[in-house]
Design a protein around this motif. Structure first.
Motif, PDB file in Angstrom:
ATOM      1  N   GLY A 249       0.796  -1.220   0.000  1.00 23.78           N
ATOM      2  CA  GLY A 249       0.000   0.000   0.000  1.00 23.78           C
ATOM      3  C   GLY A 249       0.825   1.265   0.000  1.00 23.78           C
ATOM      4  N   GLN A 250       2.145   1.137  -0.117  1.00 21.30           N
ATOM      5  CA  GLN A 250       3.035   2.281  -0.109  1.00 21.30           C
ATOM      6  C   GLN A 250       3.483   2.625  -1.526  1.00 21.30           C
ATOM      7  OE1 GLN A 250       3.629   3.936   2.741  1.00 21.30           O
ATOM      8  NE2 GLN A 250       2.414   2.441   3.890  1.00 21.30           N
ATOM      9  N   ASP A 251       3.998   3.848  -1.684  1.00 22.39           N
ATOM     10  CA  ASP A 251       4.534   4.288  -2.961  1.00 22.39           C
ATOM     11  C   ASP A 251       5.970   3.792  -3.097  1.00 22.39           C
ATOM     12  OD1 ASP A 251       4.549   5.956  -5.427  1.00 22.39           O
ATOM     13  OD2 ASP A 251       6.080   7.048  -4.302  1.00 22.39           O
ATOM     14  N   TRP A 252       6.342   3.308  -4.313  1.00 20.77           N
ATOM     15  CA  TRP A 252       7.679   2.761  -4.495  1.00 20.77           C
ATOM     16  C   TRP A 252       8.746   3.814  -4.283  1.00 20.77           C
ATOM     17  CZ3 TRP A 252      11.694   3.805  -7.910  1.00 20.77           C
ATOM     18  CH2 TRP A 252      12.752   2.905  -7.879  1.00 20.77           C
ATOM     19  N   GLU A 253       8.513   5.046  -4.720  1.00 17.98           N
ATOM     20  CA  GLU A 253       9.496   6.106  -4.536  1.00 17.98           C
ATOM     21  C   GLU A 253       9.782   6.326  -3.055  1.00 17.98           C
ATOM     22  OE1 GLU A 253      11.225   7.680  -6.703  1.00 17.98           O
ATOM     23  OE2 GLU A 253      10.275   7.117  -8.594  1.00 17.98           O
TER      24      GLU A 253
END
Length: 306
Positions: A249-253
């Motif tokens: 659920g997190q952003d890869w960046e």
């Protein structure tokens, strides 16, 4: 107030509803298809609970040849605050109650058949029908995963298809328009510098592009899900930017920046940084700087043939 701007033509009001027919102006509640069965199920459970409570009352009736006062309670086997149920003519059923009956009166005990052995199968059947109407499998609706791993995973995946459709609808009708309004106003106020934003429609479309990541699907076996994600990335079917939101659920960046920061911190503190190496089979191995990755079975077979 008009719904659209007179000059720009941009919408001034967001009317968010899922239209099921042309010119529909009112939304249909999500529980509308099952609101009547839900009400009847609530009445049914209340009635079954009341019947079970009545069946749990245990009362001893004493009949004598002499005359006594009608419905006189002689004693309670438990405390004096025991609740009673009035069945008429002054006779009350209670928890461990002893009641004398007048001469000539008799008592007939009806068999209530409670608890009802068919209560649980009936409720599960109703839940199944409601789940079909709502697009939610019975296992997820009742939060009871008593089947096999494959059946439970299939139920989650089927439910997630409906959830993703709802997420896409919400993003398209609410999240993305609001995001575009905020960015546009920030550019017009000079808070953001975006060359060509107001002049070039293609540049504005590029500036306003966004990928929305919602909650992740429940993972019954996280190891299998991670290995499947690694296989997709290694085979070129997906990217880390696509797999990270689905798994965490997190952003890869954000995750990548944090990993770089942690690696630099470990080096600064004199610890060996960990390297994450993926093999051809999709398994994940954590190695230190002094270690080497084990060869995959494909590599070993190739070396043997050579």
């Amino acid at each position: 107030m008009p719904a659209y701007g007179t000059r720009s033509g941009a919408p001034l009001v967001l009317h968010i509803l899922e239209q099921q027919r042309v010119n529909q102006t009112r939304g249909v509640p999500y529980l509308a298809p099952v609101i009547k069965p839900l009400k009847q199920l609530d009445r049914f459970t209340d009635s079954e609970l009341a019947a079970a409570v009545i069946a749990s009352f245990f009362t001893v009736f004493i009949k004598r040849t002499g005359s006594v006062e009608d419905g006189k309670s002689l004693a309670d086997l438990e405390d004096a605050d025991t609740e009673h149920l009035d069945v008429g003519n002054g006779v009350k059923l209670g928890q461990g109650a002893v009641v004398e009956l007048p001469t000539g009166d008799d008592i007939t005990i009806a068999n209530p058949g409670r608890p009802n052995a068919q209560f649980d199968p009936f409720v599960n059947s109703i839940a199944t029908f409601m789940g079909v109407a709502l697009g939610i499998p019975r296992e997820l609706l009742l939060k009871q995963f008593n089947s096999s791993y494959s059946a439970s995973r299939a139920a989650l995946q089927e439910a997630w298809r409906a959830f993703e459709a709802q997420q896409d609808w919400l993003v398209e009708s609410f999240c993305q328009p609001v995001y575009e309004w905020i960015i546009t106003e920030a550019v017009q106020r000079g808070l953001l510098v975006a060359p060509g934003f107001l002049e070039d429609p293609l540049a504005r479309l590029a500036y306003l592009g966004a990928m929305w990541a919602g909650p992740t699907v429940t993972q019954l076996d996280p190891l299998k899900e991670v290995n499947a994600a690694i296989r997709r990335v290694d085979a070129g079917f997906s990217t880390r930017a696509m797999e990270t939101p689905q798994l965490t659920g997190q952003d890869w960046e954000t995750v990548h920046t944090q990993l770089v920061r942690e690696r630099a911190r470990r080096v600064a503190d004199g610890l060996a940084p960990d390297e994450i190496v993926t093999s051809g089979l999709g398994s994940m191995v954590i190695l230190d700087d002094d270690d080497t990755a084990p060869a995959s079975p494909e590599t070993e077979d190739a070396n043997a043939d050579a």
